[in-house]
Design a protein around this motif. Sequence first.
Motif, PDB file in Angstrom:
ATOM      1  N   LEU A  59       0.860  -1.179   0.000  1.00  0.00           N
ATOM      2  CA  LEU A  59       0.000   0.000   0.000  1.00  0.00           C
ATOM      3  C   LEU A  59       0.898   1.232   0.000  1.00  0.00           C
ATOM      4  CD1 LEU A  59      -2.932   1.035   0.135  1.00  0.00           C
ATOM      5  CD2 LEU A  59      -2.641   1.138   2.626  1.00  0.00           C
ATOM      6  N   ILE A  60       0.732   2.071  -1.022  1.00  0.00           N
ATOM      7  CA  ILE A  60       1.572   3.252  -1.194  1.00  0.00           C
ATOM      8  C   ILE A  60       0.730   4.500  -0.941  1.00  0.00           C
ATOM      9  CG2 ILE A  60       3.080   4.517  -2.780  1.00  0.00           C
ATOM     10  CD1 ILE A  60       3.027   1.826  -4.481  1.00  0.00           C
ATOM     11  N   TYR A  61       1.206   5.366  -0.077  1.00  0.00           N
ATOM     12  CA  TYR A  61       0.527   6.626   0.225  1.00  0.00           C
ATOM     13  C   TYR A  61       1.520   7.755  -0.030  1.00  0.00           C
ATOM     14  CZ  TYR A  61      -1.617  10.427   2.835  1.00  0.00           C
ATOM     15  OH  TYR A  61      -2.148  11.644   3.194  1.00  0.00           O
ATOM     16  N   THR A  62       1.140   8.696  -0.896  1.00  0.00           N
ATOM     17  CA  THR A  62       1.998   9.844  -1.157  1.00  0.00           C
ATOM     18  C   THR A  62       1.271  11.117  -0.764  1.00  0.00           C
ATOM     19  OG1 THR A  62       1.232  10.246  -3.432  1.00  0.00           O
ATOM     20  CG2 THR A  62       3.049   8.673  -3.141  1.00  0.00           C
ATOM     21  N   PHE A 109      -2.283  10.701  -2.605  1.00  0.00           N
ATOM     22  CA  PHE A 109      -2.765   9.564  -3.371  1.00  0.00           C
ATOM     23  C   PHE A 109      -2.458   8.268  -2.640  1.00  0.00           C
ATOM     24  CE2 PHE A 109      -1.834  12.868  -6.455  1.00  0.00           C
ATOM     25  CZ  PHE A 109      -3.080  12.973  -7.066  1.00  0.00           C
ATOM     26  N   VAL A 110      -3.321   7.288  -2.864  1.00  0.00           N
ATOM     27  CA  VAL A 110      -3.135   5.954  -2.305  1.00  0.00           C
ATOM     28  C   VAL A 110      -3.247   4.964  -3.458  1.00  0.00           C
ATOM     29  CG1 VAL A 110      -4.041   4.222  -0.722  1.00  0.00           C
ATOM     30  CG2 VAL A 110      -4.122   6.638  -0.097  1.00  0.00           C
ATOM     31  N   TYR A 111      -2.338   3.994  -3.480  1.00  0.00           N
ATOM     32  CA  TYR A 111      -2.357   2.973  -4.527  1.00  0.00           C
ATOM     33  C   TYR A 111      -1.935   1.646  -3.914  1.00  0.00           C
ATOM     34  CZ  TYR A 111      -1.362   0.471  -8.843  1.00  0.00           C
ATOM     35  OH  TYR A 111      -1.351  -0.462  -9.849  1.00  0.00           O
ATOM     36  N   LEU A 112      -2.653   0.566  -4.253  1.00  0.00           N
ATOM     37  CA  LEU A 112      -2.325  -0.773  -3.772  1.00  0.00           C
ATOM     38  C   LEU A 112      -1.623  -1.530  -4.887  1.00  0.00           C
ATOM     39  CD1 LEU A 112      -2.554  -2.743  -1.382  1.00  0.00           C
ATOM     40  CD2 LEU A 112      -4.703  -3.547  -2.395  1.00  0.00           C
ATOM     41  N   ASP A 113      -0.350  -1.859  -4.660  1.00  0.00           N
ATOM     42  CA  ASP A 113       0.474  -2.524  -5.666  1.00  0.00           C
ATOM     43  C   ASP A 113       0.593  -4.013  -5.352  1.00  0.00           C
ATOM     44  OD1 ASP A 113       2.171  -2.740  -7.896  1.00  0.00           O
ATOM     45  OD2 ASP A 113       3.967  -2.352  -6.694  1.00  0.00           O
ATOM     46  N   SER A 114       0.734  -4.807  -6.403  1.00  0.00           N
ATOM     47  CA  SER A 114       0.957  -6.252  -6.282  1.00  0.00           C
ATOM     48  C   SER A 114       2.272  -6.592  -6.976  1.00  0.00           C
ATOM     49  CB  SER A 114      -0.191  -7.021  -6.942  1.00  0.00           C
ATOM     50  OG  SER A 114      -1.414  -6.697  -6.341  1.00  0.00           O
ATOM     51  N   ILE A 146       6.261   9.977   1.447  1.00  0.00           N
ATOM     52  CA  ILE A 146       5.825   8.750   0.780  1.00  0.00           C
ATOM     53  C   ILE A 146       5.939   7.646   1.818  1.00  0.00           C
ATOM     54  CG2 ILE A 146       8.115   8.279  -0.208  1.00  0.00           C
ATOM     55  CD1 ILE A 146       6.649   6.935  -2.595  1.00  0.00           C
ATOM     56  N   THR A 147       4.858   6.906   1.984  1.00  0.00           N
ATOM     57  CA  THR A 147       4.804   5.832   2.970  1.00  0.00           C
ATOM     58  C   THR A 147       4.367   4.563   2.256  1.00  0.00           C
ATOM     59  OG1 THR A 147       4.132   7.439   4.650  1.00  0.00           O
ATOM     60  CG2 THR A 147       3.815   5.100   5.186  1.00  0.00           C
TER      61      THR A 147
END
Length: 153
Positions: A59-62, A109-114, A146-147
């Motif tokens: 889970l990426i949070y910028t 922004f939030v993005y869920l990466d695989s 960025i987390t």
Amino acid sequence: MALILSGDTGVPASGMPTGSVIQVVQATYATQTTYSSTTFTNTGLSVSITPISTTNKILIYTNLMGVYTNTTSNFLKQRITRNGTSIVDFDHIAGYSSQSASSGSNTAFVYLDSPATISSISYVLQASSTSGAGINWCNDGVTSTITVMEIKA
């Protein structure tokens, strides 16, 4: 009943339920930056994480703070890269238009990466200008972040 941990005891990641946060990594950036190109450039926000399982998600949070443009017809575009390859674009995100260098807004922004790997991953937030006019971030010394969080699948 509360779980009490002492010494080096604890719950191993393999014993955590699905959806648990396994690890968290954060980076910050607080240098005022001006960029005037339609080509993406690094914002100064980057972080590396090494997942413990190929099935886990990241889970990426910028949060890019203090964003402003020098014209109302200019917009900030952002994207996240994984090991140098774009994985998601956030196009035509409006920046606050102001003649004052002390004003600005933030974009989060939030993005869920695989990523499907247990190798080290580098995530970078990049930005560009839609018109080639000036885009600024980290205005007035605010701190952008960025987390990334590894989430058990």
